[in-house]
Design a protein around this motif. Structure first.
Motif: not given
Length: 93
Positions: A24-26, A28-33, A87-91
């Motif tokens: 899954v990709q955030n 806003f940030s584009g970071e994935e997890y 995952a919470y922090m990233v997404l």
């Protein structure tokens, strides 16, 4: 060796449990997890509820008609904090 906490389907969760997880990709940030099947199921419930409030009530989180949906969202967010804080922090944070 680090012991991984076993995740159980929360009693309050009434959604579908997927058979597989996914990356899954955030938005806003584009970071994935990478989420497992249960995490992805709960994540999708959270995001679906948020989208429903935004579309139906113009994002008005104070509208009393959204109370039940917000309650489910909060349970999902709290579940993530307890079961996969990274995952919470990233997404979701």
């Amino acid at each position: 060796m680090t012991k991984i906490k076993e995740q159980k389907v929360p009693k309050w969760f009434e959604g579908e449990i997927y058979e597989e997880g996914s990356v899954v990709q955030n938005r806003f940030s584009g970071e994935e997890y990478k989420l497992n099947a249960l995490e992805l199921s709960i994540y999708d419930m959270i995001m679906g509820a948020q989208m429903w409030i935004e579309m139906r009530y113009n994002g008005d989180m104070l509208d009393p008609r959204t109370a039940n949906i917000q309650n489910d969202m909060r349970k999902g967010l709290d579940w993530f904090k307890s079961n996969n804080a990274k995952a919470y922090m990233v997404l979701l944070d």
